[in-house]
Scaffold this motif. Structure first.
Motif, PDB file in Angstrom:
ATOM      1  N   THR A 183     -36.183  32.654  19.048  1.00 55.93           N
ATOM      2  CA  THR A 183     -36.552  33.834  18.257  1.00 55.93           C
ATOM      3  C   THR A 183     -35.386  34.350  17.431  1.00 55.93           C
ATOM      4  O   THR A 183     -35.613  35.053  16.446  1.00 55.93           O
TER       5      THR A 183
ATOM      6  N   ASN B   6     -33.237  45.367  24.563  1.00 57.43           N
ATOM      7  CA  ASN B   6     -31.876  44.928  24.845  1.00 57.43           C
ATOM      8  C   ASN B   6     -31.005  45.831  23.993  1.00 57.43           C
ATOM      9  O   ASN B   6     -31.172  45.825  22.770  1.00 57.43           O
TER      10      ASN B   6
ATOM     11  N   ASP C 212     -39.896  42.904  18.416  1.00 56.16           N
ATOM     12  CA  ASP C 212     -39.222  41.886  19.232  1.00 56.16           C
ATOM     13  C   ASP C 212     -39.586  42.170  20.693  1.00 56.16           C
ATOM     14  O   ASP C 212     -39.117  43.144  21.278  1.00 56.16           O
TER      15      ASP C 212
ATOM     16  N   TYR D 255     -38.550  40.443  25.999  1.00 56.96           N
ATOM     17  CA  TYR D 255     -38.429  40.766  27.434  1.00 56.96           C
ATOM     18  C   TYR D 255     -39.748  41.290  28.009  1.00 56.96           C
ATOM     19  O   TYR D 255     -39.754  41.950  29.044  1.00 56.96           O
TER      20      TYR D 255
ATOM     21  N   SER E  35     -40.358  34.921  23.292  1.00 53.24           N
ATOM     22  CA  SER E  35     -39.463  33.794  23.523  1.00 53.24           C
ATOM     23  C   SER E  35     -39.656  33.185  24.899  1.00 53.24           C
ATOM     24  O   SER E  35     -39.894  33.902  25.874  1.00 53.24           O
TER      25      SER E  35
ATOM     26  N   SER F 192     -37.150  31.815  26.206  1.00 56.40           N
ATOM     27  CA  SER F 192     -35.804  31.920  26.793  1.00 56.40           C
ATOM     28  C   SER F 192     -35.807  32.864  27.982  1.00 56.40           C
ATOM     29  O   SER F 192     -35.196  32.586  29.011  1.00 56.40           O
ATOM     30  N   LYS F 193     -36.504  33.996  27.830  1.00 56.71           N
ATOM     31  CA  LYS F 193     -36.495  35.002  28.896  1.00 56.71           C
ATOM     32  C   LYS F 193     -37.711  34.803  29.793  1.00 56.71           C
ATOM     33  O   LYS F 193     -37.579  34.761  31.011  1.00 56.71           O
TER      34      LYS F 193
ATOM     35  N   ARG G  26     -34.684  26.586  23.080  1.00 52.65           N
ATOM     36  CA  ARG G  26     -34.819  27.185  21.749  1.00 52.65           C
ATOM     37  C   ARG G  26     -36.276  27.179  21.301  1.00 52.65           C
ATOM     38  O   ARG G  26     -36.660  26.449  20.379  1.00 52.65           O
TER      39      ARG G  26
HETATM   40  C1  PLP Z   1     -33.693  41.343  22.136  1.00 52.09           C
HETATM   41  C2  PLP Z   1     -33.564  39.879  21.934  1.00 52.09           C
HETATM   42  N1  PLP Z   1     -34.334  39.296  21.021  1.00 52.09           N
HETATM   43  C3  PLP Z   1     -34.264  37.983  20.781  1.00 52.09           C
HETATM   44  C4  PLP Z   1     -33.382  37.179  21.465  1.00 52.09           C
HETATM   45  C5  PLP Z   1     -33.311  35.727  21.106  1.00 52.09           C
HETATM   46  O1  PLP Z   1     -33.807  34.886  22.055  1.00 52.09           O
HETATM   47  P1  PLP Z   1     -34.021  33.369  21.752  1.00 52.09           P
HETATM   48  O2  PLP Z   1     -33.408  33.036  20.438  1.00 52.09           O
HETATM   49  O3  PLP Z   1     -33.350  32.653  22.853  1.00 52.09           O
HETATM   50  O4  PLP Z   1     -35.495  33.167  21.703  1.00 52.09           O
HETATM   51  C6  PLP Z   1     -32.533  37.741  22.421  1.00 52.09           C
HETATM   52  C7  PLP Z   1     -31.570  36.906  23.142  1.00 52.09           C
HETATM   53  O5  PLP Z   1     -30.715  37.300  23.858  1.00 52.09           O
HETATM   54  C8  PLP Z   1     -32.635  39.129  22.670  1.00 52.09           C
HETATM   55  O6  PLP Z   1     -31.868  39.734  23.576  1.00 52.09           O
END
Ligand code: PLP
Length: 400
Positions: free
Chosen positions: A106, A185, A213, A216, A248, A250-251, A259
């Protein structure tokens, strides 16, 4: 230095150094206390075991590495994403073909979206609103896309919400885009339905776009966070107009190295973004798209992760104490008030072999010279409850 070098440099200087670069600089010349196992709570990198389906799915689809992937993502992946959005947010219909894109993480999508949605050739630089402190990509995006960043302070006084009512009419009138981050975040704040409803009304009144966004969204302590698309649909909005969300793996799935993420919402905005992306080409390799499909289709691993994060938060605050601290309703970060954030970070590193981020590195100074991240540190609880408890012990012992 040539005139051209200077001109190029001036443009990039607006960006400033990324927080982790600043941290490296801050720690240079300091050493962590020996004899302690270092704890890195600086980066927001989930460190949980790989979900069980990852290796098998990857090996089944490995031949896909011999093909170019499309930028938008396979229709199978986009359908899995649409199905997840429908299940998660109770949406009646999300059209995989026109309302969903795959993202190569993301981060890149959050950056690129401003380039697709704002017009720097307008008479006056369009405003791009964002929370402050913020995920730094919003700021980089606004500046490089030719917008002017406007910061909405998120302080204890506002319950860490970016206060929409504090934005003057003259700012709304020139706003092209607003970034929202929920759960946030670094503060963990979560937008509720009323917040999104109010924002949607403002977007209609002043003609701007909302990028939400929601990376989380699956890490929360009580109620599941609402999403922008959910609130848009409930309010009877046609086709998620003006809205894009990003999420994402990722989380959600603890797969930061893969990615992979999603972009979804207004089909017109998706079409515009697709056009830009057909030139920049941030495609996800096909075998990883197959893993992503499996990840969006499985909730078991997400629930397992949630349990670990909740236990970690509890373990942390049981020891650290919660006096004068807002326990974050979402995300895996704790946002802790300290006397001096940079000094505290250096002391934590030297005395306790702990890496945390000074809050001021995650925020920008506003027009009055105030940095709302100052006096906070961000620590990520990403190594499980035992480590969270140890982190709490060590942070409590820091003396500055
Ligand atoms: C608030 C927030 N948005 C987006 C991302 C991006 O995540 P990714 O590029 O791993 O999908 C992060 C990563 O730390 C994040 O903290």
């Amino acid at each position: 230095m040539s005139q051209r070098d200077q001109l190029c440099q001036v443009r990039l200087e607006k960006l400033g150094a990324y927080p982790f670069e600043r941290l490296k600089l801050l720690f240079s010349g300091h050493s962590p206390r020996s004899g302690l196992v270092p704890i890195d709570a600086g980066a927001g990198e989930p460190r949980l075991p790989l979900p069980s389906f990852v290796a098998d799915t990857l090996s089944t689809h490995v031949s896909g590495f011999s093909k170019y992937p499309s930028t938008v993502g396979s229709i199978e992946l986009r359908q899995a994403i649409a199905d997840w959005l429908q299940r998660r947010y109770g949406l009646q219909h999300v059209d995989a073909a026109t309302q969903v894109l795959a993202a190569n993480g993301t981060r890149e999508a959050l950056f690129a979206v401003a380039h697709a949605l704002i017009n720097p050739e307008a008479d006056k630089k369009p405003y791009v609103l964002m929370p402050n402190p913020m995920y730094q990509i919003y700021l980089g995006a606004a500046l490089t896309a030719g917008g002017e960043a406007v910061f909405l302070p998120c302080t204890e006084a506002s319950g860490f919400a970016p206060d929409l009512d504090a934005v003057p009419e003259s700012v709304w009138a020139n706003t092209a885009l607003i970034y929202v981050c929920s759960p946030s975040n670094p503060t963990g704040w979560i937008a509720d339905s009323d917040y999104f409803t109010h924002l949607l009304a403002l977007a209609d009144k002043y003609d701007f776009y909302i990028v939400s966004d929601e990376c989380y969204s699956e890490i929360y302590w009580q109620d599941k966070p609402v999403g922008l698309l959910e609130v848009a649909a409930l309010s009877g909005r046609e086709g998620f107009s003006r809205c894009l969300v990003m999420n994402s793996l990722s989380k959600r799935s603890a797969l930061p190295g893969m990615r992979s993420g999603l972009i979804a919402g207004d089909a017109d905005l998706i079409a515009r973004f697709t056009k830009l992306r057909s030139y920049t080409g941030p495609a996800t390799p096909l075998p990883l798209q197959a893993v992503a499909r499996a990840a969006w289709s499985d909730e078991t691993h997400v629930q397992q992760h949630l349990k670990v994060y909740r236990n970690s938060l509890k373990a942390f605050f049981d020891i650290y104490g919660a006096d004068g601290i807002t326990i974050p309703p979402g995300s895996f970060f704790v946002w802790l008030p300290v006397e001096h954030d940079e000094n505290f970070a250096v002391a934590a590193y030297e005395q306790q072999a702990v890496t945390v981020l000074p809050g001021s590195y995650l925020a920008a100074e506003d027009a009055d010279g105030m940095n709302p991240g100052k006096g906070y540190i961000r620590a990520a609880l990403v190594d499980g409850p035992e480590c969270a408890a140890e982190l709490a012990h060590r942070l409590r012992s820091v003396r500055i």
